[in-house]
Design a protein around this motif. Structure first.
Motif, mmCIF file in Angstrom:
data_model
loop_
_atom_site.group_PDB
_atom_site.id
_atom_site.type_symbol
_atom_site.label_atom_id
_atom_site.label_comp_id
_atom_site.label_asym_id
_atom_site.label_seq_id
_atom_site.Cartn_x
_atom_site.Cartn_y
_atom_site.Cartn_z
ATOM 1 N N GLN A 54 36.934 35.585 48.662
ATOM 2 C CA GLN A 54 36.658 36.919 48.496
ATOM 3 C C GLN A 54 37.889 37.744 48.205
ATOM 4 O O GLN A 54 37.681 38.723 47.410
ATOM 5 N N THR A 55 38.987 37.480 48.522
ATOM 6 C CA THR A 55 40.145 38.070 48.321
ATOM 7 C C THR A 55 40.394 38.127 46.613
ATOM 8 O O THR A 55 40.761 38.994 45.991
ATOM 9 N N GLN A 56 40.225 36.675 46.387
ATOM 10 C CA GLN A 56 40.552 36.388 44.909
ATOM 11 C C GLN A 56 39.426 37.278 43.880
ATOM 12 O O GLN A 56 39.901 37.790 42.916
ATOM 13 N N GLN A 57 38.380 37.344 44.484
ATOM 14 C CA GLN A 57 37.286 38.069 43.574
ATOM 15 C C GLN A 57 37.537 39.542 43.728
ATOM 16 O O GLN A 57 37.402 40.267 42.601
ATOM 17 N N VAL A 58 37.958 40.181 44.722
ATOM 18 C CA VAL A 58 38.659 41.560 44.806
ATOM 19 C C VAL A 58 39.739 41.944 43.796
ATOM 20 O O VAL A 58 39.712 42.636 43.100
ATOM 21 N N LEU A 59 40.681 40.988 43.781
ATOM 22 C CA LEU A 59 41.821 40.982 42.826
ATOM 23 C C LEU A 59 41.468 40.827 41.465
ATOM 24 O O LEU A 59 41.900 41.583 40.757
ATOM 25 N N LYS A 60 40.574 40.028 41.313
ATOM 26 C CA LYS A 60 40.013 39.716 39.831
ATOM 27 C C LYS A 60 39.252 41.059 39.217
ATOM 28 O O LYS A 60 39.410 41.479 38.049
ATOM 29 N N ALA A 61 38.609 41.622 40.110
ATOM 30 C CA ALA A 61 37.793 43.180 39.663
ATOM 31 C C ALA A 61 39.095 44.061 39.784
ATOM 32 O O ALA A 61 38.878 44.888 38.669
ATOM 33 N N ARG A 62 39.965 44.115 40.222
ATOM 34 C CA ARG A 62 41.169 45.001 40.305
ATOM 35 C C ARG A 62 41.878 44.857 39.076
ATOM 36 O O ARG A 62 42.167 45.664 38.337
ATOM 37 N N ALA A 63 42.099 43.460 38.619
ATOM 38 C CA ALA A 63 42.729 43.362 37.463
ATOM 39 C C ALA A 63 41.990 43.712 36.220
ATOM 40 O O ALA A 63 42.422 44.187 35.334
ATOM 41 N N GLN A 64 40.779 43.562 36.406
ATOM 42 C CA GLN A 64 39.816 44.037 35.256
ATOM 43 C C GLN A 64 39.928 45.418 35.058
ATOM 44 O O GLN A 64 40.061 45.868 33.871
ATOM 45 N N GLU A 65 39.792 46.019 36.102
ATOM 46 C CA GLU A 65 39.970 47.600 36.225
ATOM 47 C C GLU A 65 41.304 48.121 35.738
ATOM 48 O O GLU A 65 41.313 49.043 34.751
ATOM 49 N N VAL A 66 42.160 47.429 35.770
ATOM 50 C CA VAL A 66 43.544 47.846 35.408
ATOM 51 C C VAL A 66 43.633 47.645 33.944
ATOM 52 O O VAL A 66 44.191 48.471 32.984
ATOM 53 N N ASP A 68 41.150 47.604 31.816
ATOM 54 C CA ASP A 68 40.191 48.314 31.206
ATOM 55 C C ASP A 68 40.951 49.760 30.921
ATOM 56 O O ASP A 68 40.812 50.428 29.957
ATOM 57 N N ALA A 69 41.586 50.127 32.131
ATOM 58 C CA ALA A 69 42.306 51.457 32.037
ATOM 59 C C ALA A 69 43.327 51.585 31.181
ATOM 60 O O ALA A 69 43.895 52.573 30.619
ATOM 61 N N SER A 70 44.021 50.204 30.768
ATOM 62 C CA SER A 70 44.877 50.304 29.889
ATOM 63 C C SER A 70 44.574 50.072 28.417
ATOM 64 O O SER A 70 45.510 49.990 27.471
ATOM 65 N N GLY A 71 43.499 50.111 28.381
ATOM 66 C CA GLY A 71 42.713 49.939 26.844
ATOM 67 C C GLY A 71 43.083 48.338 26.488
ATOM 68 O O GLY A 71 43.194 48.154 25.132
ATOM 69 N N GLY A 72 43.123 47.384 27.404
ATOM 70 C CA GLY A 72 43.382 46.152 26.942
ATOM 71 C C GLY A 72 44.797 45.729 26.937
ATOM 72 O O GLY A 72 45.194 44.540 26.625
ATOM 73 N N MET A 73 45.655 46.676 26.989
ATOM 74 C CA MET A 73 47.215 46.267 27.007
ATOM 75 C C MET A 73 47.625 45.513 27.989
ATOM 76 O O MET A 73 48.455 44.593 27.808
ATOM 77 N N VAL A 74 47.030 45.497 29.148
ATOM 78 C CA VAL A 74 47.451 44.745 30.430
ATOM 79 C C VAL A 74 46.262 43.555 30.507
ATOM 80 O O VAL A 74 45.087 43.865 30.510
ATOM 81 N N LYS A 75 46.841 42.473 30.465
ATOM 82 C CA LYS A 75 45.954 41.444 30.541
ATOM 83 C C LYS A 75 45.222 41.544 31.937
ATOM 84 O O LYS A 75 45.838 41.552 32.932
ATOM 85 N N PRO A 76 43.839 41.104 31.943
ATOM 86 C CA PRO A 76 43.194 41.149 33.071
ATOM 87 C C PRO A 76 43.387 39.898 34.191
ATOM 88 O O PRO A 76 42.594 38.894 34.361
ATOM 89 N N GLU A 77 44.880 39.689 34.759
ATOM 90 C CA GLU A 77 45.341 38.329 35.364
ATOM 91 C C GLU A 77 45.346 38.829 36.634
ATOM 92 O O GLU A 77 46.676 39.535 36.926
ATOM 93 N N PRO A 78 44.775 38.236 37.689
ATOM 94 C CA PRO A 78 45.018 38.910 39.174
ATOM 95 C C PRO A 78 46.575 38.468 39.750
ATOM 96 O O PRO A 78 47.015 39.182 40.388
ATOM 97 N N LEU A 79 46.643 37.175 39.508
ATOM 98 C CA LEU A 79 47.931 36.572 40.085
ATOM 99 C C LEU A 79 49.113 37.501 39.558
ATOM 100 O O LEU A 79 49.957 37.724 40.784
ATOM 101 N N PRO A 80 49.664 37.836 38.633
ATOM 102 C CA PRO A 80 50.872 38.626 38.172
ATOM 103 C C PRO A 80 50.561 40.334 38.676
ATOM 104 O O PRO A 80 51.406 40.606 39.219
ATOM 105 N N LEU A 81 49.297 40.496 38.949
ATOM 106 C CA LEU A 81 48.959 41.886 39.324
ATOM 107 C C LEU A 81 49.325 42.060 40.965
ATOM 108 O O LEU A 81 49.902 42.662 41.444
#
Length: 137
Positions: A54-66, A68-81
């Motif tokens: 569940q924590t990993q799913q929350v982090l994946k969603a947050r990484a995707q939000e980041v 999306d907000a960056s216009g794709g400049m930041v990769k949606p990778e939860p581990l580095p985030l």
């Protein structure tokens, strides 16, 4: 939870994390100590695997939000985030089981004048650190 708030909460949690020389990963305390050891050693993929699904799913969603907000400049990778800008946590003085009810346990972690509670959940692969229920800012 906003990425900055998640990072702040993680920093507190990691500062609270601790280990001892005898690890028992099949217990909530042992799994927590194993997670901490991986973070201290910079073994981030192994540490990330110590997080609940569940924590990993929350982090994946947050990484995707980041991303999306960056216009794709930041990769949606939860581990580095999740582990970005988090210093190596120090050892703690004590990690103890506060309570366990079925597949959920609460640990008390004490370190250098600080203490906090950490939620653990038992999954098919074993006990995992669970930050998914963290309070929203």
């Amino acid at each position: 939870m906003r990425p900055l708030a998640m990072t702040t909460w993680l920093l507190f949690a990691l500062l609270s994390l601790g280990g001892c020389s005898r690890l028992q990963p099949d217990t909530p305390v042992g799994a927590y100590q194993t997670f901490h050891r991986h973070v201290q050693r910079g073994e981030l993929p192994k540490a990330y695997a110590g997080l609940s699904q569940q924590t990993q799913q929350v982090l994946k969603a947050r990484a995707q939000e980041v991303s999306d907000a960056s216009g794709g400049m930041v990769k949606p990778e939860p581990l580095p985030l999740f582990f970005a800008n988090v210093p190596v946590p120090p050892d703690v003085q004590e990690v103890s089981l506060l309570r366990q009810e079925g597949d959920v346990a609460t640990l008390v972690v004490r370190s250098a004048g600080r203490s906090g509670e950490v939620r653990m959940v038992r999954e098919p692969s074993g006990w995992k650190v669970d930050f998914s229920a963290s309070p929203q800012p």
